[in-house]
Design a protein around this motif. Sequence first.
Motif, PDB file in Angstrom:
ATOM      1  N   PRO A 162       2.304  -4.481  -2.954  1.00 23.44           N
ATOM      2  CA  PRO A 162       1.572  -3.513  -3.722  1.00 23.44           C
ATOM      3  C   PRO A 162       2.017  -2.019  -4.027  1.00 23.44           C
ATOM      4  CG  PRO A 162       0.696  -3.439  -1.500  1.00 23.44           C
ATOM      5  CD  PRO A 162       1.653  -4.581  -1.732  1.00 23.44           C
ATOM      6  N   THR A 163       1.633  -1.317  -5.100  1.00 24.99           N
ATOM      7  CA  THR A 163       2.115  -0.123  -5.118  1.00 24.99           C
ATOM      8  C   THR A 163       1.719   1.148  -4.322  1.00 24.99           C
ATOM      9  OG1 THR A 163       0.495   0.358  -6.820  1.00 24.99           O
ATOM     10  CG2 THR A 163       2.566  -0.657  -7.655  1.00 24.99           C
ATOM     11  N   SER A 164       0.761   0.446  -3.244  1.00 29.04           N
ATOM     12  CA  SER A 164       0.310   1.528  -2.360  1.00 29.04           C
ATOM     13  C   SER A 164       1.222   1.529  -1.002  1.00 29.04           C
ATOM     14  CB  SER A 164      -1.057   1.172  -1.722  1.00 29.04           C
ATOM     15  OG  SER A 164      -1.285  -0.122  -1.413  1.00 29.04           O
ATOM     16  N   ILE A 165       2.121   1.061  -1.035  1.00 25.11           N
ATOM     17  CA  ILE A 165       3.073   0.897   0.304  1.00 25.11           C
ATOM     18  C   ILE A 165       4.091   1.928   0.213  1.00 25.11           C
ATOM     19  CG2 ILE A 165       2.946  -1.683   0.676  1.00 25.11           C
ATOM     20  CD1 ILE A 165       6.021  -1.659  -0.310  1.00 25.11           C
ATOM     21  N   LEU A 166       4.621   2.414   1.309  1.00 20.04           N
ATOM     22  CA  LEU A 166       5.576   3.426   1.259  1.00 20.04           C
ATOM     23  C   LEU A 166       6.943   2.725   1.139  1.00 20.04           C
ATOM     24  CD1 LEU A 166       5.033   5.684   4.559  1.00 20.04           C
ATOM     25  CD2 LEU A 166       4.822   5.885   2.283  1.00 20.04           C
ATOM     26  N   MET A 167       7.895   3.339  -0.096  1.00 22.74           N
ATOM     27  CA  MET A 167       9.092   2.855  -0.427  1.00 22.74           C
ATOM     28  C   MET A 167      10.175   3.923   0.246  1.00 22.74           C
ATOM     29  SD  MET A 167       8.848   0.130  -2.078  1.00 22.74           S
ATOM     30  CE  MET A 167       9.871  -0.130  -3.696  1.00 22.74           C
ATOM     31  N   VAL A 168      10.625   3.459   1.221  1.00 20.05           N
ATOM     32  CA  VAL A 168      11.824   4.317   1.788  1.00 20.05           C
ATOM     33  C   VAL A 168      13.262   3.997   1.445  1.00 20.05           C
ATOM     34  CG1 VAL A 168      12.493   4.938   4.377  1.00 20.05           C
ATOM     35  CG2 VAL A 168      10.048   4.056   4.000  1.00 20.05           C
TER      36      VAL A 168
ATOM     37  N   LYS B 144       8.602   3.863 -11.832  1.00 22.22           N
ATOM     38  CA  LYS B 144       8.455   2.513 -11.748  1.00 22.22           C
ATOM     39  C   LYS B 144       7.105   2.080 -11.163  1.00 22.22           C
ATOM     40  CE  LYS B 144      12.092  -0.154 -12.015  1.00 22.22           C
ATOM     41  NZ  LYS B 144      12.247  -0.258 -13.358  1.00 22.22           N
ATOM     42  N   GLY B 145       6.107   2.953 -10.837  1.00 21.73           N
ATOM     43  CA  GLY B 145       4.975   2.604 -10.292  1.00 21.73           C
ATOM     44  C   GLY B 145       4.783   2.664  -8.807  1.00 21.73           C
ATOM     45  N   TYR B 146       5.820   2.766  -7.993  1.00 24.03           N
ATOM     46  CA  TYR B 146       5.453   3.020  -6.515  1.00 24.03           C
ATOM     47  C   TYR B 146       5.685   4.759  -6.046  1.00 24.03           C
ATOM     48  CZ  TYR B 146       6.022  -2.094  -5.853  1.00 24.03           C
ATOM     49  OH  TYR B 146       5.928  -3.330  -5.683  1.00 24.03           O
ATOM     50  N   THR B 147       4.200   5.063  -6.047  1.00 22.11           N
ATOM     51  CA  THR B 147       4.335   6.411  -5.927  1.00 22.11           C
ATOM     52  C   THR B 147       4.358   7.080  -4.743  1.00 22.11           C
ATOM     53  OG1 THR B 147       1.864   6.272  -5.907  1.00 22.11           O
ATOM     54  CG2 THR B 147       3.014   6.725  -8.104  1.00 22.11           C
ATOM     55  N   ASN B 148       4.530   6.242  -3.675  1.00 17.51           N
ATOM     56  CA  ASN B 148       4.468   6.674  -2.017  1.00 17.51           C
ATOM     57  C   ASN B 148       5.830   6.503  -1.720  1.00 17.51           C
ATOM     58  OD1 ASN B 148       1.839   6.973  -2.538  1.00 17.51           O
ATOM     59  ND2 ASN B 148       1.216   5.061  -1.729  1.00 17.51           N
TER      60      ASN B 148
ATOM     61  N   VAL C  68       0.516  10.830   0.555  1.00 19.34           N
ATOM     62  CA  VAL C  68       2.235  11.147   0.656  1.00 19.34           C
ATOM     63  C   VAL C  68       2.558  10.859  -0.978  1.00 19.34           C
ATOM     64  CG1 VAL C  68       2.578   8.424   0.683  1.00 19.34           C
ATOM     65  CG2 VAL C  68       4.255  10.273   1.326  1.00 19.34           C
ATOM     66  N   ASN C  69       1.688  10.512  -1.823  1.00 18.56           N
ATOM     67  CA  ASN C  69       1.901  10.663  -3.491  1.00 18.56           C
ATOM     68  C   ASN C  69       1.793  11.847  -3.633  1.00 18.56           C
ATOM     69  OD1 ASN C  69      -0.786  10.748  -3.760  1.00 18.56           O
ATOM     70  ND2 ASN C  69      -1.060   8.868  -4.470  1.00 18.56           N
ATOM     71  N   GLY C  70       1.422  12.761  -3.049  1.00 16.59           N
ATOM     72  CA  GLY C  70       0.905  14.226  -3.548  1.00 16.59           C
ATOM     73  C   GLY C  70      -0.247  14.526  -3.839  1.00 16.59           C
ATOM     74  N   SER C  71      -1.203  13.626  -4.000  1.00 22.25           N
ATOM     75  CA  SER C  71      -2.528  13.816  -4.313  1.00 22.25           C
ATOM     76  C   SER C  71      -3.432  13.975  -3.064  1.00 22.25           C
ATOM     77  CB  SER C  71      -3.095  12.824  -5.130  1.00 22.25           C
ATOM     78  OG  SER C  71      -2.355  12.669  -6.315  1.00 22.25           O
ATOM     79  N   THR C  72      -4.474  14.723  -3.114  1.00 20.39           N
ATOM     80  CA  THR C  72      -5.510  14.850  -2.086  1.00 20.39           C
ATOM     81  C   THR C  72      -6.667  14.025  -2.378  1.00 20.39           C
ATOM     82  OG1 THR C  72      -4.813  17.085  -1.445  1.00 20.39           O
ATOM     83  CG2 THR C  72      -6.918  16.320  -0.908  1.00 20.39           C
TER      84      THR C  72
END
Length: 668
Positions: free
Chosen positions: A243-249, A277-281, A404-408
């Motif tokens: 899912p796009t919610s995961i952390l991509m390191v 490309k959709g993975y914001t974290n 971590v995607n920058g939003s609160t």
Amino acid sequence: MSRGKMNRTKIGVMALAVFFLGAVGTYAETTQTSSETSSSQTATAVITSTQETESAPSSDSSSSSSTATAETSTSASVSSSSKTGASSSDTTEVSSSSETQETEETEEQVYYDFSLGLDPTYRNRSDIKVSLARTARVAATVPYIEAGDPTTPSQDFIDISSHNGLISVDQFKIIKSYGVSAVVVKLTESTSYQNPLAASQIANAKAAGLIVHAYHYSWYTTESGAKAEADYFVDYAKKLNLPTSILMVNDYEDSSIKNKADHTALAKVFENRIKAKGYTNTHHYIGISWITEKVIDPDALGKNKVWIAQYPYEPVAQKHTEYSAWQWTYNVTFPGISGTFDMNSDYNNYFTSQGQGGAITDGRYATITKDNYTIWQNFSWTKKADSKAYLGQTLQIKVRYEHVNGSTYYSLYDNQGKWVGYINAGGTKVASGPQGNWQAKTAYVKFKQQDTIYRDFSFNKTTKVTAAMLKNTYKVTGTYRHFNGTVYDSVYDMQGTWIGYIPTSKLTIQGNQGPAVSDGRYVTIKSSNYSIWQNFSWKSKASSKDYLNQTFQVKVRYEHLNGSVYYSLYDNKGKWYGYINATGTKTANNAGGAAISSNKSVKITSKNYSIWQNFSWKEKNKSNNLYGQTFQVKVYYHHFNGSTYYSLYDSKGTWYGYINANGTKEVK
């Protein structure tokens, strides 16, 4: 991050082994030795390595060497060997006189200060490089740690690669039982390697109840390379249905590329490409030496997105807490599971959550101001509701999350304590109190009864609706949807004086046109394309073209909530003509009406007309004195009395006054 398997063997601080592989070259790794008789465990390590690269992005072979010092007595060496299992055939000779050993330098020599522990620079972790460290790793240079050891830094999450092998669901459950909440799985390296075990490792970890994130081992030294590797990483993540919610390191550490580019700038390129490309974290995994040597700038990347690696010889306290996470060892063992694991402390809960971080106590109130936001059930982005369903409502923010995607994100509750969900703060406006935020509203109202009016939202300052006030119409200019569930209108009188706040339920809505406001002025119809209305339900009565240039009296006017003013028109006999938007008229100074431009000429044909100084009927001259003369009419007036009056000028521009048009004849 990717680690080889190691048998669980308790050692002091150091063991040394040298292995040979003819087809590849010679690999020698000499690590630090600790003497039982020495109070200091500080030494200099020597690493001499010649490696060939296979399909590596860089054309350079990776080689390094360093020089170490070993201070120990012969008896100490024997004692250490007996405890670590080292045999007398070990390739390192120890001087009985405790003199310093020196190893002859190879072509390149790199010195590491290991006094505080190791970092990834010391370990060859690539899956592309042919590495003897994978097949014949030197015994541990940092202590083995037992899972659950309470004396160590926190054991929050692990990271694994294909070198950890197949891990069953039951084994992952064992790992979880020791307090580990998440696992970061290696997916890719460069643009040519995919972890063949990633799918099973991810599936089994999830089945065991662990949170899963992913990492990529980076080789890029150009912008195009960074984008290509990011694409490769994301494509495999999507193939694995992550899912796009995961952390991509971004695992950015290989010594072969060190100082060969602006690593900070390229890390941002890599990060932004993944986000696009959709993975914001995103996160960046960096060894401590890259930071201390200023190879990369963690501040520019954002320390809250940096996962730092450094392995102390005695990991007993939390360090590097200014960063998002800390990888503090690669030597944790779990009962019943072969090999060792990297262990990490998660400071912001980005890894042990879905990127939202830890809950931050809040308590403020916010009004939902946007109707196009999603309210989330969780941080895997399961939809719970649309913000439109709560538009204008005031809710309490019990906790918030700095994602971590920058939003609160605000965790919202209603006044019954019911949880509403998570919403991006951008869809709300924080209020100064439980009353919520002012919201636009216009209405004409009357008070239903003598009641309390509040002058503030502490409800301490009040006033009363009097009997006289019940007769009047008031205007609401705004409203508050209080957290307590009551809607309060802000009420003004018709002169613009603020009265106070009162519940909407205590008011009676009047027509949108508002109350009739006494007027008495005169207006002339100046536009031909306006409707004259029968009522404020917009039933047409006539068209303004039927009365173009006629003058009417405005007995009353209405200041409509649509922003327009409407005149109620009467003729000189008191006949009502309807309502017209004020912009279709021109207000006159008197009953004479508004001046209408003209360029005609007229001759005085009657002797018994007055020529007026003004429309207060002050006489200026008599037509008898001007009989037969021709004048220019620059403007004329359709008077409210029904007559038309010409404003007369001679050929020299001298003004003579106003005359009733009936006393003249137009000259062609």
